[in-house]
Design a protein around this motif. Sequence first.
Motif, PDB file in Angstrom:
ATOM      1  N   PRO A  13      71.731  18.818  61.334  1.00  0.00           N
ATOM      2  CA  PRO A  13      70.378  18.246  61.293  1.00  0.00           C
ATOM      3  C   PRO A  13      70.252  17.101  60.307  1.00  0.00           C
ATOM      4  CG  PRO A  13      70.356  20.493  60.459  1.00  0.00           C
ATOM      5  CD  PRO A  13      71.722  20.232  60.966  1.00  0.00           C
ATOM      6  N   LEU A  14      71.014  17.162  59.226  1.00  0.00           N
ATOM      7  CA  LEU A  14      70.959  16.099  58.228  1.00  0.00           C
ATOM      8  C   LEU A  14      71.453  14.781  58.815  1.00  0.00           C
ATOM      9  CD1 LEU A  14      70.715  15.801  54.924  1.00  0.00           C
ATOM     10  CD2 LEU A  14      73.163  15.544  55.197  1.00  0.00           C
ATOM     11  N   LEU A  15      72.509  14.828  59.590  1.00  0.00           N
ATOM     12  CA  LEU A  15      73.084  13.608  60.145  1.00  0.00           C
ATOM     13  C   LEU A  15      72.355  13.133  61.396  1.00  0.00           C
ATOM     14  CD1 LEU A  15      76.861  14.441  59.770  1.00  0.00           C
ATOM     15  CD2 LEU A  15      75.459  12.999  58.316  1.00  0.00           C
ATOM     16  N   GLY A  16      71.851  14.053  62.183  1.00  0.00           N
ATOM     17  CA  GLY A  16      71.238  13.662  63.437  1.00  0.00           C
ATOM     18  C   GLY A  16      69.800  13.205  63.328  1.00  0.00           C
ATOM     19  N   ALA A  17      69.082  13.709  62.345  1.00  0.00           N
ATOM     20  CA  ALA A  17      67.641  13.461  62.293  1.00  0.00           C
ATOM     21  C   ALA A  17      67.229  12.492  61.197  1.00  0.00           C
ATOM     22  CB  ALA A  17      66.903  14.785  62.111  1.00  0.00           C
ATOM     23  N   THR A  18      68.141  11.697  60.679  1.00  0.00           N
ATOM     24  CA  THR A  18      67.782  10.761  59.608  1.00  0.00           C
ATOM     25  C   THR A  18      67.961   9.317  60.061  1.00  0.00           C
ATOM     26  OG1 THR A  18      70.009  10.954  58.717  1.00  0.00           O
ATOM     27  CG2 THR A  18      68.333  12.353  57.732  1.00  0.00           C
ATOM     28  N   ARG A  19      67.434   8.982  61.229  1.00  0.00           N
ATOM     29  CA  ARG A  19      67.585   7.615  61.737  1.00  0.00           C
ATOM     30  C   ARG A  19      66.693   6.626  61.000  1.00  0.00           C
ATOM     31  NH1 ARG A  19      67.911  10.589  66.674  1.00  0.00           N
ATOM     32  NH2 ARG A  19      65.659  10.524  66.714  1.00  0.00           N
ATOM     33  N   SER A  20      65.619   7.114  60.408  1.00  0.00           N
ATOM     34  CA  SER A  20      64.726   6.241  59.639  1.00  0.00           C
ATOM     35  C   SER A  20      64.261   6.990  58.402  1.00  0.00           C
ATOM     36  CB  SER A  20      63.527   5.810  60.485  1.00  0.00           C
ATOM     37  OG  SER A  20      62.702   6.921  60.759  1.00  0.00           O
ATOM     38  N   LEU A  21      63.599   6.283  57.524  1.00  0.00           N
ATOM     39  CA  LEU A  21      63.109   6.913  56.301  1.00  0.00           C
ATOM     40  C   LEU A  21      62.058   7.968  56.607  1.00  0.00           C
ATOM     41  CD1 LEU A  21      63.113   6.973  53.211  1.00  0.00           C
ATOM     42  CD2 LEU A  21      61.382   5.186  53.258  1.00  0.00           C
ATOM     43  N   ARG A  22      61.212   7.707  57.584  1.00  0.00           N
ATOM     44  CA  ARG A  22      60.178   8.668  57.969  1.00  0.00           C
ATOM     45  C   ARG A  22      60.789   9.947  58.524  1.00  0.00           C
ATOM     46  NH1 ARG A  22      57.268   9.665  62.775  1.00  0.00           N
ATOM     47  NH2 ARG A  22      58.525   8.095  63.795  1.00  0.00           N
ATOM     48  N   GLU A  23      61.795   9.803  59.389  1.00  0.00           N
ATOM     49  CA  GLU A  23      62.462  10.983  59.943  1.00  0.00           C
ATOM     50  C   GLU A  23      63.261  11.717  58.875  1.00  0.00           C
ATOM     51  OE1 GLU A  23      64.750   9.872  63.335  1.00  0.00           O
ATOM     52  OE2 GLU A  23      63.039   8.928  64.309  1.00  0.00           O
ATOM     53  N   GLY A  24      63.860  10.983  57.947  1.00  0.00           N
ATOM     54  CA  GLY A  24      64.590  11.618  56.859  1.00  0.00           C
ATOM     55  C   GLY A  24      63.671  12.429  55.966  1.00  0.00           C
ATOM     56  N   ALA A  25      62.494  11.870  55.661  1.00  0.00           N
ATOM     57  CA  ALA A  25      61.528  12.606  54.852  1.00  0.00           C
ATOM     58  C   ALA A  25      61.018  13.836  55.597  1.00  0.00           C
ATOM     59  CB  ALA A  25      60.368  11.695  54.473  1.00  0.00           C
TER      60      ALA A  25
END
Length: 174
Positions: A13-25
């Motif tokens: 989930p850390l690698l797949g869901a951090t495409r942008s700063l908003r998604e990372g947060a």
Amino acid sequence: MNRLYLLGASLVPLLGATRSLREGAAIGLCAIVMVGLHQLLLAPLRQRLANCAYVVASLLLLAALASCLQMALRAWSLPTALALGYYPQLLCLLCLASDLLLPEEGRWRLLASNLGAVFAVCLLLGAIRQWLAEFANLHLASLAPGALILLGLLLALYNRLRPGSAHSRRQGKL
């Protein structure tokens, strides 16, 4: 199967869901909420249940927490829920890894520092991947393999900047 394999699987989930700063947060906050609630709700059961019953209770609690998290995301922030996809459900692996690998002494302090580090890495990966994809026109950064390469580069930079020598088991032999 070794318990440390859960740590590798919890990177998904850390690698797949951090495409942008908003998604990372968003995925970082989901990780904090899910792992924190899982540990908080399992604390009274840790001493009372046998090993097999404890694992079953942990899995049932994780299924309930993941379902509630997904429904809450869809109810309060549908665009974020659609962008994250099924990655919030994969945070169950992070919950299992933290439950199995944390020691009994100083559990909450270590959990808080680990969750802070996970949140910081989510924000850092999201910001760097968004910058590389939008401003540097590097399309690979917006894909999961690009996140894996970027995470490897960040870990190499951390190891390079960390003071002290490497442990003897990490040093190569000629």
